[in-house]
Enzyme design. Structure first.
Site, short mmCIF file in Angstrom:
data_model
loop_
_atom_site.label_atom_id
_atom_site.label_comp_id
_atom_site.label_asym_id
_atom_site.label_seq_id
_atom_site.Cartn_x
_atom_site.Cartn_y
_atom_site.Cartn_z
N GLY A 46 0.82 -1.21 0.00
CA GLY A 46 0.00 0.00 0.00
C GLY A 46 0.85 1.25 0.00
O GLY A 46 2.07 1.20 -0.21
N ILE A 47 0.20 2.37 0.30
CA ILE A 47 0.89 3.66 0.23
C ILE A 47 1.53 3.97 1.58
O ILE A 47 1.03 3.55 2.62
CB ILE A 47 -0.12 4.74 -0.21
N ALA A 88 5.41 4.98 3.91
CA ALA A 88 6.82 4.62 4.02
C ALA A 88 7.01 3.13 4.32
O ALA A 88 7.92 2.50 3.81
CB ALA A 88 7.45 5.46 5.12
N ILE A 89 6.16 2.56 5.16
CA ILE A 89 6.42 1.19 5.62
C ILE A 89 6.26 0.14 4.54
O ILE A 89 7.16 -0.68 4.34
CB ILE A 89 5.56 0.87 6.86
N GLU A 143 -2.20 -2.45 -6.27
CA GLU A 143 -2.70 -1.31 -7.06
C GLU A 143 -1.55 -0.39 -7.45
O GLU A 143 -1.55 0.22 -8.49
CB GLU A 143 -3.80 -0.53 -6.35
N GLY A 191 -6.88 1.59 -1.61
CA GLY A 191 -7.17 0.17 -1.81
C GLY A 191 -7.03 -0.67 -0.56
O GLY A 191 -7.00 -1.90 -0.63
#
Ligand code: COA
Length: 437
Positions: A220-221, A223-224, A243, A341
């Site tokens: 996903g979006i 830093a981690i 995505e 997402g």
């Protein structure tokens, strides 16, 4: 064959945007395909236009229409809130629509979000007349297929990204030729402190322990999710169905760690919908047959995701409460991002055979002064991932496996991965709430 038609459609940006009328909804190509030339040309006409809604996902430029003098002329609808519009969303001058990324194409198709004009920024046509949606397909392809008018900036610098990722010149009404460089966005924050890097390292290592050879990953979006990639160098035959991705993925493909060979859906393909990345990734995905871009209606559909066995989704959150509810899009009433997402992939990975949905976050924010594991979500916070959807929560202190667990078990596990400075307070609250006794 198509060349004559192509030539006949070329106009200046100024000419092209004359088609926009007061009251129209204009949808913008997102991310590094931001159609800045068209947008600026429309902003130049602001005094002739009223009540034009501009809808889009993530953008990385400050849009011209947020200037105070344009306020009554343009109204913005954020389908995901990124940095440049966050302040305006929270001041109430910009609208925000909470929606799953998988379902934005549906609300466009069903006429709930009808699109009058779409502004694209696509690649030059190939020998058959097809332009690629390039590094950003997500909802844009659906918008172009359903819009009354399609205007495209055509830029030979835009990578030709393969997949269900093309529009034919016949389907474009106006063409504006241009050649700006793509906007580059590195995912890793160069300003991270040593302490933050240490936390990311620990979280990365812990998540790597949950990932097995042959797994298919979504990142996903934030830093981690991207930081995790550097801890996967000992794995084999990983696959990608996500995505979005960013630069971190390319090294793993080059090293032969990501092969997609064991994927149960579209083996060998990196299935994605957009990238948030730099030139390194843009060059890599250009004309590369291992890359398969499709709309989020396909990529983010939980039932499609679940057709990947061993699906591991890695997303992040702002807060997780005692019961396992994760808030990922707001801080209290203040909108920070959006659903994106996250839920699509948590549900898809949950249904996948041997799937693992993971929420990973540092245990604290703001230099260890705020615990991200909380007894109660801050008032005004929305639940992004519900307590019935949550599975693994990872912090630098370990893993809480909450799926199918009682509230008492959840609280115990979550307190054990909270920052030590907050554990006592959290335990006291848990007793007060009768989750522990
Ligand atoms: N209380 C107060 N502030 C908090 C906080 C909390 N509980 N948690 C985070 N913050 C602050 C951070 O300190 C940071 O502030 P700064 O910008 O001043 O440094 C800011 O919020 C962002 O936090 P950070 O941890 O750096 O966020 P991130 O970039 O890693 O993104 C999410 C994390 C949750 C915001 C992001 O993953 C997201 O938007 N998720 C929702 C959508 C999603 O998951 N989509 C899937 C892919 S599209």
């Amino acid at each position: 064959m198509y060349l004559q038609k192509y030539q006949s459609k070329i106009v200046s940006a100024h000419e092209a945007v004359k088609v926009v009328k007061s009251g129209d909804r204009v949808l913008l190509h997102a991310n590094s395909c931001y159609p800045e030339i068209l947008l600026n040309a429309m902003c130049n006409r602001y005094q002739e236009l009223n009540d034009v809604e501009i809808a889009h996902l993530t953008i990385f430029q400050k849009p011209c229409y947020l200037k105070p003098e344009m306020q009554n002329h343009f109204r913005h609808n954020a389908l995901f809130t990124s940095g440049h519009v966050r302040k305006a969303v929270n001041e109430g001058t910009v609208d925000f629509t909470p929606v799953f990324l998988s379902e934005i194409p549906l609300i466009i198709e069903r006429g709930i979000l009808p699109i009058d004009v779409v502004f694209l920024h696509v690649s030059s046509p190939d020998t058959h007349g097809f332009c690629s949606y390039s590094v950003s397909n997500e909802i844009t392809k659906t918008a172009a297929e359903n819009a009354k008018v399609v205007i495209a900036q055509i830029n030979h610098k835009m990578p030709r990204v393969l997949g269900d990722n093309f529009i034919h010149v016949d389907k474009i009404d106006y063409i504006v030729e241009c050649d700006p460089d793509l906007i580059e966005v590195p995912m890793v924050d160069p300003n991270s402190t040593e302490d933050e890097k240490k936390v990311f390292r620990k979280i990365g290592e812990t998540i790597a322990s949950l990932i097995k050879d042959g797994d298919t990953l979504q990142m996903g979006i934030g830093a981690i999710p991207d930081a995790v990639l550097s801890y996967l160098t000992e794995k084999n035959d990983l696959g990608i169905h996500t995505e979005m991705f960013s630069d971190g993925l390319i090294d793993l493909i080059d090293k032969g760690i990501i092969t997609g060979d064991r994927k149960t859906l579209l083996p060998g393909k990196i299935v994605a919908s957009f990238v948030i990345a730099t030139k390194k990734t843009f060059d890599y995905i250009n004309n590369n047959p291992i890359v398969e871009f499709r709309t989020t209606k396909f990529v983010n559909d939980p039932y499609i995701i679940a057709r990947n066995d061993n699906m591991v989704s890695i997303n992040s959150a702002i807060q997780v409460d005692f019961t396992g509810q994760a808030c990922s899009d707001s801080m209290g009433h203040k909108i920070y991002s959006g659903f994106g997402g996250q839920v699509d992939f948590i549900r898809g990975a949950s249904r996948s055979r041997n799937g693992k949905p993971i929420i990973a976050m540092p245990s604290t924010a703001k230099n260890h002064t705020i615990s991200k594991i909380v007894d109660t979500l801050t008032p005004g916070s929305g639940v992004t991932t519900s307590k019935a959807d949550i599975h693994y929560v990872v912090t630098e202190y370990g893993i809480a496996d909450l799926y199918g667990k009682t509230l008492r078990e959840r609280v115990k596990q979550l307190i054990s991965i909270a920052h030590p400075n907050f554990r006592e307070d959290l335990e006291r609250k848990a007793r007060e709430f009768k989750y522990l006794w």
